[in-house]
Design a protein around this motif. Structure first.
Motif, PDB file in Angstrom:
ATOM      1  N   GLN A   1       0.825  -1.207   0.000  1.00 39.88           N
ATOM      2  CA  GLN A   1       0.000   0.000   0.000  1.00 39.88           C
ATOM      3  C   GLN A   1       0.865   1.265   0.000  1.00 39.88           C
ATOM      4  OE1 GLN A   1      -0.951  -2.519   2.537  1.00 39.88           O
ATOM      5  NE2 GLN A   1      -2.050  -3.364   0.813  1.00 39.88           N
ATOM      6  N   LEU A   2       1.928   1.269  -0.818  1.00 42.91           N
ATOM      7  CA  LEU A   2       2.821   2.412  -0.948  1.00 42.91           C
ATOM      8  C   LEU A   2       2.752   2.966  -2.368  1.00 42.91           C
ATOM      9  CD1 LEU A   2       5.995   0.964   0.815  1.00 42.91           C
ATOM     10  CD2 LEU A   2       4.411   2.660   1.748  1.00 42.91           C
ATOM     11  N   THR A   3       2.994   4.257  -2.485  1.00 46.53           N
ATOM     12  CA  THR A   3       3.102   4.893  -3.794  1.00 46.53           C
ATOM     13  C   THR A   3       4.352   5.764  -3.816  1.00 46.53           C
ATOM     14  OG1 THR A   3       1.714   6.732  -3.067  1.00 46.53           O
ATOM     15  CG2 THR A   3       0.619   4.951  -4.246  1.00 46.53           C
ATOM     16  N   THR A   4       4.898   5.935  -4.994  1.00 47.00           N
ATOM     17  CA  THR A   4       6.099   6.756  -5.120  1.00 47.00           C
ATOM     18  C   THR A   4       5.721   8.229  -5.122  1.00 47.00           C
ATOM     19  OG1 THR A   4       5.995   6.608  -7.524  1.00 47.00           O
ATOM     20  CG2 THR A   4       7.383   5.007  -6.406  1.00 47.00           C
ATOM     21  N   ILE A   5       6.632   9.067  -4.604  1.00 45.77           N
ATOM     22  CA  ILE A   5       6.418  10.514  -4.612  1.00 45.77           C
ATOM     23  C   ILE A   5       7.494  11.214  -5.442  1.00 45.77           C
ATOM     24  CG2 ILE A   5       5.183  10.546  -2.425  1.00 45.77           C
ATOM     25  CD1 ILE A   5       7.814  11.548  -1.117  1.00 45.77           C
ATOM     26  N   ALA A   6       8.434  10.435  -5.973  1.00 40.29           N
ATOM     27  CA  ALA A   6       9.501  10.972  -6.826  1.00 40.29           C
ATOM     28  C   ALA A   6       9.988   9.839  -7.718  1.00 40.29           C
ATOM     29  CB  ALA A   6      10.642  11.508  -5.965  1.00 40.29           C
ATOM     30  N   PRO A   7      10.661  10.163  -8.801  1.00 33.68           N
ATOM     31  CA  PRO A   7      11.187   9.102  -9.661  1.00 33.68           C
ATOM     32  C   PRO A   7      12.185   8.209  -8.910  1.00 33.68           C
ATOM     33  CG  PRO A   7      11.303  11.231 -10.766  1.00 33.68           C
ATOM     34  CD  PRO A   7      10.925  11.497  -9.340  1.00 33.68           C
ATOM     35  N   SER A   8      12.144   6.919  -9.194  1.00 32.82           N
ATOM     36  CA  SER A   8      13.101   5.983  -8.605  1.00 32.82           C
ATOM     37  C   SER A   8      14.478   6.225  -9.208  1.00 32.82           C
ATOM     38  CB  SER A   8      12.661   4.541  -8.873  1.00 32.82           C
ATOM     39  OG  SER A   8      11.396   4.314  -8.312  1.00 32.82           O
TER      40      SER A   8
END
Length: 109
Positions: free
Chosen positions: A41-48
């Motif tokens: 249940q995680l989402t990215t907030i910046a490019p990996s």
């Protein structure tokens, strides 16, 4: 006595690896990253970003709403005992409050 500062310059191989990690394509494709993060249940907030100076496995730094995560995809030829040993070292470092990643198993379907 004169107060002097030590200038640090990384070894050429490490510097090259760092630069290469920034310019090559991601070591783990974005679809796989998103699939794994969804299971937590995680989402990215910046490019990996690729983790610099990695040689044996594919590693990314992933920024999520709960902080930075390191996503590691082991090579197929690694034995489970090798992975378990690595995780035991990381767990011991955490137990001793050393700054080290905290391993979690991927919850892939």
């Amino acid at each position: 006595l004169v107060d002097s500062q030590i200038f640090y310059l990384p070894r050429p191989g490490r510097l090259t690896a760092y630069v290469n990690s920034r310019f090559r394509s991601l070591d783990i494709d974005n679809a796989t990253v998103q699939e794994i993060l969804r299971n937590y249940q995680l989402t990215t907030i910046a490019p990996s970003r690729n983790l610099p100076n990695t040689r044996r496995n594919r590693n990314l730094i992933v920024k999520t709403e709960t902080g930075k995560k390191i996503l590691k995809l082991y090579r197929n030829d690694w034995q489970q005992s090798t992975i378990t040993f690595e995780h035991s070292i990381l767990n011991e470092l955490n137990r001793r409050d050393s700054p080290a990643p905290r391993p979690r198993r991927a919850l892939l379907p």
